[in-house]
Design a protein around this motif. Structure first.
Motif, short mmCIF file in Angstrom:
data_model
loop_
_atom_site.label_atom_id
_atom_site.label_comp_id
_atom_site.label_asym_id
_atom_site.label_seq_id
_atom_site.Cartn_x
_atom_site.Cartn_y
_atom_site.Cartn_z
N MET A 45 16.53 -0.43 20.88
CA MET A 45 15.72 -0.38 19.52
C MET A 45 14.52 0.84 19.68
SD MET A 45 13.29 -2.82 17.30
CE MET A 45 11.76 -2.52 18.15
N ALA A 46 14.57 2.01 18.46
CA ALA A 46 13.33 2.77 18.35
C ALA A 46 12.33 2.07 17.40
CB ALA A 46 13.74 4.13 17.70
N ASN A 47 11.14 2.02 17.79
CA ASN A 47 10.03 1.57 17.11
C ASN A 47 9.32 2.70 16.29
OD1 ASN A 47 7.91 0.16 15.99
ND2 ASN A 47 7.41 -0.95 17.93
N ASN A 48 9.71 2.51 14.82
CA ASN A 48 8.97 3.65 13.89
C ASN A 48 8.01 2.66 12.89
OD1 ASN A 48 10.28 6.29 14.51
ND2 ASN A 48 12.25 4.99 14.03
N SER A 49 7.32 1.72 13.66
CA SER A 49 6.38 1.19 12.90
C SER A 49 4.91 1.84 12.50
CB SER A 49 5.94 -0.20 13.65
OG SER A 49 6.92 -0.79 13.91
N ARG A 50 4.49 1.62 11.63
CA ARG A 50 2.95 2.36 11.09
C ARG A 50 2.26 1.24 10.64
NH1 ARG A 50 6.28 5.41 6.26
NH2 ARG A 50 6.99 3.41 4.67
N PHE A 51 0.97 2.04 10.50
CA PHE A 51 -0.22 1.15 9.72
C PHE A 51 -0.77 2.00 8.95
CE2 PHE A 51 -4.95 0.08 9.75
CZ PHE A 51 -4.49 -1.22 8.97
N ARG A 52 -1.16 2.04 7.56
CA ARG A 52 -1.80 2.46 6.99
C ARG A 52 -3.13 1.89 6.15
NH1 ARG A 52 2.82 5.36 3.06
NH2 ARG A 52 4.05 6.60 4.51
N LEU A 53 -4.35 2.68 6.04
CA LEU A 53 -5.54 2.37 5.29
C LEU A 53 -5.94 3.23 4.34
CD1 LEU A 53 -7.84 0.28 5.42
CD2 LEU A 53 -8.89 1.47 7.07
N ASN A 54 -6.34 2.73 3.18
CA ASN A 54 -6.53 3.61 2.19
C ASN A 54 -7.89 3.10 1.44
OD1 ASN A 54 -5.72 2.12 -0.19
ND2 ASN A 54 -3.81 2.45 0.76
N ILE A 55 -8.89 4.08 1.20
CA ILE A 55 -9.96 3.74 0.30
C ILE A 55 -10.20 4.41 -0.80
CG2 ILE A 55 -12.58 3.17 0.61
CD1 ILE A 55 -12.28 3.16 3.54
N GLY A 56 -10.49 3.83 -1.95
CA GLY A 56 -10.51 4.40 -3.15
C GLY A 56 -11.68 3.89 -4.07
N GLY A 57 -12.12 4.87 -4.81
CA GLY A 57 -13.03 4.19 -5.94
C GLY A 57 -13.27 5.10 -6.94
N THR A 58 -14.08 4.68 -7.97
CA THR A 58 -14.50 5.25 -9.33
C THR A 58 -16.13 5.02 -9.41
OG1 THR A 58 -14.00 3.69 -10.81
CG2 THR A 58 -12.18 5.05 -10.25
N THR A 59 -16.69 5.86 -10.27
CA THR A 59 -17.96 5.73 -10.65
C THR A 59 -18.02 6.38 -12.27
OG1 THR A 59 -20.21 6.21 -10.06
CG2 THR A 59 -18.88 7.90 -9.84
N GLN A 60 -18.71 5.54 -13.03
CA GLN A 60 -18.84 6.12 -14.43
C GLN A 60 -20.05 6.97 -14.60
OE1 GLN A 60 -16.54 4.79 -16.50
NE2 GLN A 60 -17.02 6.26 -17.78
N ILE A 61 -19.93 8.23 -14.83
CA ILE A 61 -20.91 9.00 -15.12
C ILE A 61 -21.76 8.87 -16.51
CG2 ILE A 61 -21.37 11.38 -15.16
CD1 ILE A 61 -19.07 11.74 -13.25
#
Length: 330
Positions: free
Chosen positions: A57-73
């Motif tokens: 077996m070839a291991n092509n695993s992955r881990f992703r992390l994302n951060i997103g935000g908004t601010t009302q002007i």
């Protein structure tokens, strides 16, 4: 969370799909912060990218992390930002570890009645067309022919506008090196019956003393309850000074049975015509069965039937691939 905040978050979320809603970790005084990602095991058997696997077996695993935000002007203007990185695995008998995160997205923008404008490392305008058929395990090559139409491109300025049934995107790549600018425009119009039509154009300079690449991409999709059908076609040239033309097609279908099980199928073929000689880059069928235990975790089995010959460009051993996957999304 008001409508403008939701729209701004949708712009950021368009960069990545985790399969689950990101967790809201902060909400106060018109400012939202969300964290999401995935931990995904991907084990490939028989072949790995077309090359025969010597072991099991070839291991092509992955881990992703994302951060997103908004601010009302104010009542008509908000700001947003998004970051995502990915860590892979070194598949080796020496049990080597890979600790570095690879940056995928990093952009900030403003959202208002005019739409949204964002700046940074992000998808170009044409990607919304390629995503119409990029819905299975091995699809996604339609965006890769030229940088001006690709995803995760540095120095990109992107405009996004939604006008009822019409979604419009326009992008400009402000290249750091000489003669590396690029641009693109695309639109998807979706009829009330669930039938959508997409068209995009991208072009970009390849560097000093080099030529220009360009691409036209068209797509159509149809949604009816749990059935989704889509097809895209791309044509153009990687460099107008070297007579390097390309063509790509991708078709995909998914059907959800309502019990957590989804059946997916796809066909992809991409080819280059270099000085009158046609070489195949990819040619395969895919069939995938996916089972969602809940909205956060799913398992799948995917089989890619590789139609390339060993003598085709980039074919390596032209082996099929059987992939087993387990994905936790958050």
């Amino acid at each position: 969370m008001n409508n403008k905040t939701l729209i701004a978050l949708a712009v950021a979320a368009a960069a990545v799909s985790t399969g689950a809603s990101a967790a809201n970790v902060y909400s106060q005084d018109g400012t939202e912060l969300n964290v999401g990602g995935r931990a995904e095991f991907r084990g490939d058997f028989i072949g790995n990218g077309g090359e025969e696997i010597d072991g099991t077996m070839a291991n092509n695993s992955r881990f992703r992390l994302n951060i997103g935000g908004t601010t009302q002007i104010n009542d008509s203007l908000s700001g947003f930002g998004f970051y995502e990185a990915e860590q892979g695995v070194v598949s080796s008998s020496g049990n080597d570890a890979e600790t570095d995160f690879t940056q995928r997205y990093m952009f900030a923008g403003l959202q208002g009645n005019f739409g949204a404008v964002s700046f940074g490392r992000q998808d170009t305008a044409a990607v919304q067309i390629s995503q119409m058929s990029d819905v299975t395990t091995f699809t996604g090559a339609q965006k890769e022919f030229i940088a001006a139409g690709n995803e995760q491109v540095n120095n990109t300025i992107l405009y996004t506008g939604d006008f009822d049934a019409l979604s419009v995107k326009a992008s400009f790549i402000a290249g750091e090196d000489k003669d590396t600018n690029g641009y693109g425009i695309s639109g998807i119009y979706t009829l009330p019956m669930g039938l959508g039509f997409g068209l995009g154009y991208s072009a970009g300079d390849n560097g000093e003393n080099a030529g220009t690449g360009n691409a036209i991409i068209a797509g159509v999709n149809y949604t009816l309850d749990s059935l989704y059908l889509a097809g895209t076609y791309t044509t153009g040239e990687t460099d107008d000074k070297s007579s390097s033309d390309f063509n790509g097609m991708e078709f995909a279908a998914t059907y959800g049975f309502g019990n957590g099980f989804t059946l997916m199928g796809a066909y992809q073929k991409t080819e280059y015509d270099v000085v009158g000689q046609t070489v195949n880059q990819s040619d395969f069928f895919e069939i995938t069965g996916d089972y969602a235990f809940n909205k956060n975790i799913n398992a799948y089995v995917a089989y890619m039937l590789n139609n390339l010959d060993k003598d085709d460009f980039g074919a390596k051993d032209a082996e099929d691939t059987l992939r087993l996957g387990l994905k936790y999304s958050f």
